[in-house]
Design a protein around this motif. Structure first.
Motif, short mmCIF file in Angstrom:
data_model
loop_
_atom_site.label_atom_id
_atom_site.label_comp_id
_atom_site.label_asym_id
_atom_site.label_seq_id
_atom_site.Cartn_x
_atom_site.Cartn_y
_atom_site.Cartn_z
N LEU A 216 0.83 -1.21 0.00
CA LEU A 216 0.00 0.00 0.00
C LEU A 216 0.87 1.26 0.00
CD1 LEU A 216 -3.07 0.51 2.35
CD2 LEU A 216 -1.43 2.33 1.99
N TYR A 217 1.84 1.29 0.89
CA TYR A 217 2.74 2.45 1.02
C TYR A 217 3.48 2.72 -0.29
CZ TYR A 217 6.57 5.19 3.23
OH TYR A 217 7.49 6.15 3.59
N ARG A 219 2.55 1.68 -3.33
CA ARG A 219 1.60 2.04 -4.38
C ARG A 219 1.32 3.54 -4.36
NH1 ARG A 219 -2.36 -1.67 -6.48
NH2 ARG A 219 -4.05 -0.32 -5.74
N GLN A 220 1.29 4.13 -3.16
CA GLN A 220 1.11 5.57 -3.06
C GLN A 220 2.26 6.34 -3.70
OE1 GLN A 220 0.64 6.32 1.14
NE2 GLN A 220 -1.53 5.81 1.15
N ARG A 221 3.37 5.65 -3.90
CA ARG A 221 4.55 6.25 -4.52
C ARG A 221 4.74 5.77 -5.96
NH1 ARG A 221 4.18 6.46 0.40
NH2 ARG A 221 5.31 7.92 1.74
N GLY A 222 3.68 5.19 -6.52
CA GLY A 222 3.71 4.77 -7.92
C GLY A 222 4.45 3.48 -8.16
N SER A 310 -4.94 10.73 0.30
CA SER A 310 -5.49 11.91 -0.37
C SER A 310 -4.68 12.29 -1.60
CB SER A 310 -5.53 13.09 0.60
OG SER A 310 -4.24 13.37 1.11
N GLY A 311 -3.48 11.70 -1.75
CA GLY A 311 -2.70 11.94 -2.95
C GLY A 311 -2.96 10.85 -3.97
N ARG A 312 -2.00 9.96 -4.16
CA ARG A 312 -2.16 8.82 -5.05
C ARG A 312 -2.65 7.64 -4.20
NH1 ARG A 312 1.33 7.21 -9.71
NH2 ARG A 312 2.75 8.83 -9.00
N PRO A 313 -3.88 7.15 -4.41
CA PRO A 313 -4.41 6.08 -3.55
C PRO A 313 -3.57 4.81 -3.64
CG PRO A 313 -6.17 7.09 -4.85
CD PRO A 313 -4.87 7.58 -5.40
#
Length: 439
Positions: A216-217, A219-222, A310-313
């Motif tokens: 998850l962490y 994925r938020q960073r692409g 709230s940024g990239r899910p």
């Protein structure tokens, strides 16, 4: 005892891959082996075998579903077999290698891809006339799709979330976070405040390191853990940042000492977790664990979105389990018809309820909502809220990725006991996962 348990898990994972691999090696010989289904004799009903793991309550509910299906389809007989989680996959690997696996197989995690890569699962495009998926959310359906083929359909869905205990927040005088906007910095601050203002032995959060949270962490960073073509996607920098954060949490007392965290490593029962014992304000877990954790803690626990969404899910809809069909079944159409009943029938949904996750079929979910208890209803409402904001479908781990959890668990202990720095452990994590998946 913990070391012996980890060793057994590692041995079981290696043994599983060896036996799954036997499917590819012996594929030519297996062509002559009778497949798992049976015609039941001339003029008799088609016989299907269906396997799953779980407890007696699940077995009883599943048998009711089988009975309902057979009442509507007297020309099909379904025999169900179940076992506990660990024994299930050991037995299944042996059955697949011997060409004697059930017609309909329940899978989860990275196992669908492992079996699919070996040619053991049916491409469901072959039975699309008997099995429809148009009412199932695409993100959830993506859990069973890889290499442009649909190998499984979700039994139900859940998502990884933060379970919170409002009573712990209240006693510490810490406001509940706004999960529509909070960041990882907010998460660290709040966890520290709870620990500082709570009695000794109560923590802001249980150590959050797991393969699911790291996925998850990242994925938020692409990134994510894996690329679609089966390589490692997560960067050493991201893993280093993660462990730098969790070491800080440990140092501040926001998470427990390393000895407590390692004792709780793996998959402890809900009543053994800090959340289940009322000793944590927050804990990352699957949404479908809410009821068990509420029961264990005796508290009205709640579900929140993860920090940083709230940024990239990074959150995703996860198939609780997947129904798949044996590639060697003699009765693919009948097997597909049974799976269609399991996932698309309101009658089946009312019997299963949320035992295998929140129904992935929107019409089935609507049908079962009135029958859900408060814990189940809370899960359903959270899934309903998260679905429009969820990130893309999870990339299913490639063959060998079932070792990732054990690799992360071992290295996390090294980091928390200060035997390895975050950066050194991150280097080893990426190297060891690459070795496990052969990339």
């Amino acid at each position: 005892m913990r070391a012996r348990f980890m060793s057994a898990r590692a041995t079981r994972a290696r043994s599983l891959r060896t036996r799954i691999g036997a499917v590819a090696v012996s594929a030519g010989m297996l062509l002559g082996v009778a497949a798992c289904g049976d015609s039941g004799g001339e003029g008799g009903p088609v016989e299907l075998r269906f396997s799953w793991w779980g407890n007696n309550d699940r077995a009883q509910a599943t048998q009711k579903v089988i009975d309902a299906f057979q009442a509507q389809n007297p020309d099909i007989k379904v025999s169900g077999t179940s076992s506990d989680f660990n024994a299930y996959f050991d037995k299944l690997a042996t059955e697949v290698a011997a060409g004697d696996a059930p017609d309909v197989i329940t899978l989860g995690g990275a196992y669908p891809r492992e079996y699919g890569d070996r040619g053991a699962l049916l491409d469901l495009a072959r039975v699309k006339g008997e099995l429809t998926t148009d009412k199932i959310d695409a993100a959830a359906l993506g859990n069973g799709r890889f290499d442009d083929k649909q190998y499984g359909v979700p039994t139900g869905v859940n998502t990884f979330a933060i379970v919170v205990n409002p009573a712990v927040f209240s006693r510490a005088g810490v406001p509940m976070p706004d999960d529509s906007a909070w960041t990882w910095d907010d998460f660290v601050r709040i966890a520290g405040e709870i620990s500082a203002k709570s009695p000794k032995g109560t923590y802001g959060v249980a150590d959050p390191t797991s393969a699911d949270v790291l996925d998850l962490y990242s994925r938020q960073r692409g990134e994510g853990l894996y690329t679609p073509d089966g390589k490692v996607a997560i960067s050493r920098e991201t893993v280093t940042q993660w462990w730098t954060m969790t070491v800080g949490l440990r140092n501040s007392g926001a998470t427990p000492p390393a000895s407590v965290t390692t004792e709780l490593a793996g998959q402890p029962a809900p009543e053994q977790t800090l959340m289940g014992r009322g000793l944590a304000g927050m804990q990352f877990d699957w949404s479908n664990q809410l009821g068990s954790l509420r029961k264990a803690s005796g508290q009205p626990l709640e579900l929140l979105r993860a920090p940083g969404e709230s940024g990239r899910p990074g959150m995703w809809l996860q198939a609780s389990q997947l129904y798949t069909i044996n590639a060697r079944t003699e009765h693919p159409e009948e097997a597909a018809k049974f799976v269609d009943f399991l996932v698309n029938s309101p009658e089946a949904g009312k019997l299963i309820l949320t035992d295998r996750g929140i129904p992935a079929n929107s019409e089935v979910l609507t049908a079962v909502l009135p029958a859900l208890n408060p814990d189940q209803a809370a899960q359903a409402k959270f899934i309903e809220r998260v679905t429009p904001q969820a990130g893309p479908p999870l990339v299913i781990g490639p063959t060998g990725s079932t070792d990732t959890r054990l690799i992360l668990q071992r290295l996390n202990a090294e980091v928390l006991f200060d035997r390895k720095s975050p950066s050194a452990a991150a280097d080893e994590f990426v190297k060891q996962v690459e070795a496990a998946i052969g990339k």
